[in-house]
Design a protein around this motif. Structure first.
Motif, mmCIF file in Angstrom:
data_model
loop_
_atom_site.group_PDB
_atom_site.id
_atom_site.type_symbol
_atom_site.label_atom_id
_atom_site.label_comp_id
_atom_site.label_asym_id
_atom_site.label_seq_id
_atom_site.Cartn_x
_atom_site.Cartn_y
_atom_site.Cartn_z
ATOM 1 N N ALA A 134 -3.349 8.643 13.958
ATOM 2 C CA ALA A 134 -3.919 7.423 14.535
ATOM 3 C C ALA A 134 -5.105 6.935 13.706
ATOM 4 O O ALA A 134 -5.266 5.718 13.474
ATOM 5 C CB ALA A 134 -4.353 7.684 15.973
ATOM 6 N N LEU A 135 -5.930 7.876 13.236
ATOM 7 C CA LEU A 135 -7.070 7.494 12.405
ATOM 8 C C LEU A 135 -6.603 6.905 11.079
ATOM 9 O O LEU A 135 -7.126 5.875 10.614
ATOM 10 C CB LEU A 135 -7.957 8.719 12.157
ATOM 11 C CG LEU A 135 -9.207 8.485 11.301
ATOM 12 C CD1 LEU A 135 -10.122 7.458 11.964
ATOM 13 C CD2 LEU A 135 -9.958 9.802 11.078
ATOM 14 N N GLY A 136 -5.587 7.551 10.481
ATOM 15 C CA GLY A 136 -5.043 7.017 9.234
ATOM 16 C C GLY A 136 -4.443 5.639 9.426
ATOM 17 O O GLY A 136 -4.595 4.747 8.576
ATOM 18 N N GLY A 137 -3.764 5.444 10.555
ATOM 19 C CA GLY A 137 -3.184 4.135 10.838
ATOM 20 C C GLY A 137 -4.246 3.073 11.034
ATOM 21 O O GLY A 137 -4.080 1.920 10.604
ATOM 22 N N LEU A 138 -5.345 3.461 11.691
ATOM 23 C CA LEU A 138 -6.436 2.510 11.901
ATOM 24 C C LEU A 138 -7.063 2.096 10.572
ATOM 25 O O LEU A 138 -7.348 0.906 10.342
ATOM 26 C CB LEU A 138 -7.485 3.144 12.813
ATOM 27 C CG LEU A 138 -8.692 2.264 13.159
ATOM 28 C CD1 LEU A 138 -8.241 1.013 13.911
ATOM 29 C CD2 LEU A 138 -9.703 3.045 13.996
ATOM 30 N N ILE A 139 -7.244 3.072 9.691
ATOM 31 C CA ILE A 139 -7.808 2.760 8.371
ATOM 32 C C ILE A 139 -6.861 1.855 7.589
ATOM 33 O O ILE A 139 -7.280 0.877 6.945
ATOM 34 C CB ILE A 139 -8.086 4.061 7.600
ATOM 35 C CG1 ILE A 139 -9.199 4.858 8.294
ATOM 36 C CG2 ILE A 139 -8.464 3.759 6.151
ATOM 37 C CD1 ILE A 139 -9.440 6.224 7.692
ATOM 38 N N ALA A 140 -5.560 2.184 7.646
ATOM 39 C CA ALA A 140 -4.578 1.360 6.936
ATOM 40 C C ALA A 140 -4.548 -0.055 7.496
ATOM 41 O O ALA A 140 -4.397 -1.036 6.746
ATOM 42 C CB ALA A 140 -3.195 2.004 7.041
ATOM 43 N N LEU A 141 -4.711 -0.171 8.801
ATOM 44 C CA LEU A 141 -4.691 -1.493 9.425
ATOM 45 C C LEU A 141 -5.894 -2.320 8.991
ATOM 46 O O LEU A 141 -5.771 -3.531 8.731
ATOM 47 C CB LEU A 141 -4.676 -1.338 10.950
ATOM 48 C CG LEU A 141 -4.452 -2.617 11.764
ATOM 49 C CD1 LEU A 141 -3.092 -3.226 11.434
ATOM 50 C CD2 LEU A 141 -4.538 -2.308 13.256
ATOM 51 N N GLY A 169 -1.323 -7.866 -3.481
ATOM 52 C CA GLY A 169 -0.488 -6.944 -4.241
ATOM 53 C C GLY A 169 -0.421 -5.553 -3.637
ATOM 54 O O GLY A 169 0.592 -4.865 -3.753
ATOM 55 N N GLY A 170 -1.506 -5.113 -3.013
ATOM 56 C CA GLY A 170 -1.517 -3.767 -2.428
ATOM 57 C C GLY A 170 -1.073 -3.731 -0.983
ATOM 58 O O GLY A 170 -1.090 -2.659 -0.358
ATOM 59 N N ALA A 171 -0.671 -4.876 -0.440
ATOM 60 C CA ALA A 171 -0.298 -4.928 0.975
ATOM 61 C C ALA A 171 0.952 -4.100 1.260
ATOM 62 O O ALA A 171 1.050 -3.444 2.300
ATOM 63 C CB ALA A 171 -0.088 -6.375 1.408
ATOM 64 N N ALA A 172 1.899 -4.128 0.333
ATOM 65 C CA ALA A 172 3.146 -3.393 0.556
ATOM 66 C C ALA A 172 2.886 -1.887 0.653
ATOM 67 O O ALA A 172 3.437 -1.196 1.520
ATOM 68 C CB ALA A 172 4.136 -3.690 -0.566
ATOM 69 N N GLU A 173 2.043 -1.382 -0.237
ATOM 70 C CA GLU A 173 1.732 0.049 -0.212
ATOM 71 C C GLU A 173 0.960 0.423 1.054
ATOM 72 O O GLU A 173 1.201 1.477 1.661
ATOM 73 C CB GLU A 173 0.908 0.404 -1.454
ATOM 74 C CG GLU A 173 0.769 1.899 -1.703
ATOM 75 C CD GLU A 173 2.091 2.564 -2.043
ATOM 76 O OE1 GLU A 173 2.224 3.772 -1.758
ATOM 77 O OE2 GLU A 173 2.992 1.875 -2.563
ATOM 78 N N THR A 174 0.037 -0.452 1.444
ATOM 79 C CA THR A 174 -0.732 -0.198 2.671
ATOM 80 C C THR A 174 0.177 -0.227 3.892
ATOM 81 O O THR A 174 0.042 0.593 4.812
ATOM 82 C CB THR A 174 -1.841 -1.251 2.825
ATOM 83 O OG1 THR A 174 -2.675 -1.241 1.660
ATOM 84 C CG2 THR A 174 -2.688 -0.961 4.047
ATOM 85 N N LEU A 175 1.111 -1.176 3.899
ATOM 86 C CA LEU A 175 2.055 -1.280 5.010
ATOM 87 C C LEU A 175 2.942 -0.037 5.094
ATOM 88 O O LEU A 175 3.251 0.452 6.189
ATOM 89 C CB LEU A 175 2.916 -2.532 4.835
ATOM 90 C CG LEU A 175 3.831 -2.902 6.011
ATOM 91 C CD1 LEU A 175 3.005 -3.169 7.261
ATOM 92 C CD2 LEU A 175 4.677 -4.119 5.661
ATOM 93 N N LYS A 176 3.320 0.488 3.940
ATOM 94 C CA LYS A 176 4.121 1.717 3.914
ATOM 95 C C LYS A 176 3.335 2.884 4.515
ATOM 96 O O LYS A 176 3.866 3.670 5.312
ATOM 97 C CB LYS A 176 4.517 2.028 2.473
ATOM 98 C CG LYS A 176 5.325 3.299 2.319
ATOM 99 C CD LYS A 176 5.663 3.541 0.851
ATOM 100 C CE LYS A 176 6.417 4.860 0.677
ATOM 101 N NZ LYS A 176 6.726 5.120 -0.760
ATOM 102 N N GLY A 177 2.068 2.998 4.137
ATOM 103 C CA GLY A 177 1.233 4.066 4.696
ATOM 104 C C GLY A 177 1.059 3.919 6.194
ATOM 105 O O GLY A 177 1.057 4.913 6.936
#
Length: 260
Positions: A28-35, A49-57
């Motif tokens: 949940a913490l990782g998801g919050l950071i990614a969000l 450009g980095g949105a796809a990688e962030t969305l994958k995470g």
């Protein structure tokens, strides 16, 4: 007490549940950071450009949270079911019996006092059902006695039949074995209202009609190993349970079958 026994029987369950919670919190913490990283990237074309990688995470974190939430829920339900079963077994162990020929002699004893000494088979139903169950056990009295099986007849209609062992059925090869064979049907429930309540709860839990005749087979440690509607399978008990004397004494005491 049931919760303590549950911890003893499943000592690593609490550890697993703790780690499941920890992994859920981490995901949940990782998801919050990614969000927090994804939202600015979507609003700023220069950082898209980095949105796809962030969305994958974010997807991986969400999947991890869902997986560990499922595992935690399953473990929690298993724990609740085990605690409920152990609580029912504790109630069963407190039910009272009297040993004797039905004349009221003998002191009442708790069913739990027979742990380690007998495998009880509770036969509950109308008087005719109890009498027929008794009749079907007659050819196997010696084999059942060798396996420390004791029957607890409970006539739910109040018409308790007279259960007398035919002396011609008991083959006198061993005086002690013959004596135990004659005692196989001499346990009697006392405080029958409590017995009826416990059986009604069991039937309701198992989805069995309240008026159905049933049997329950207990292990040597007092836990339920089998149950069903209809007559007890005496022949199956003889085939499945090890004797408790001679060469086999102590060696196979724990092989009473898995707990239901």
């Amino acid at each position: 007490m049931a919760r303590i026994r549950s911890e003893v029987l499943s000592p690593f369950r609490s550890v697993r549940m703790f780690f499941y919670l920890a992994f859920m919190a981490s995901g949940a913490l990782g998801g919050l950071i990614a969000l927090t990283q994804l939202l600015p990237a979507l609003s700023n074309p220069a950082r898209a450009g980095g949105a796809a990688e962030t969305l994958k995470g974010l997807g991986i974190d969400a999947a991890a949270v869902a997986l560990f939430a499922f595992l935690y829920s399953r473990e929690s339900k298993a724990k609740d079911a085990q605690v409920a079963r152990l609580a029912r077994e504790e109630r069963l162990s407190r039910l009272k019996l009297r040993a004797g020929a039905g004349d009221g002699s003998g002191r009442p004893l708790a069913l739990g006092e027979l742990r380690g000494t007998a495998r009880l088979v509770i036969v509950a139903g109308p008087g005719e059902f109890v009498a027929e169950s008794f009749r079907r056990s007659q050819p196997l009295l010696r084999e059942l006695a060798e396996r420390a099986v004791l029957a607890v007849p409970f006539a739910t209609d109040g018409n308790a039949p007279e259960l007398r062992v035919d002396e011609g059925v008991v083959v006198v090869v061993d005086d002690d074995l013959a004596r135990r064979s004659r005692r196989l049907w001499q346990l009697r429930p006392v405080y029958t209202t409590e017995w009826a309540q416990w059986l009604d709860d069991q039937k309701k839990l198992a989805g069995v009609p309240p008026d159905s005749p049933v049997y329950l087979s207990l292990r040597m440690d007092g836990r339920v190993r089998g149950s069903g509607e209809g007559y007890p399978p005496w022949q199956a008990f003889v085939a499945q349970l090890p004797p408790v004397k001679g060469l086999w004494s102590g060696l196979l005491d724990g092989m009473d079958g898995r707990v239901l």
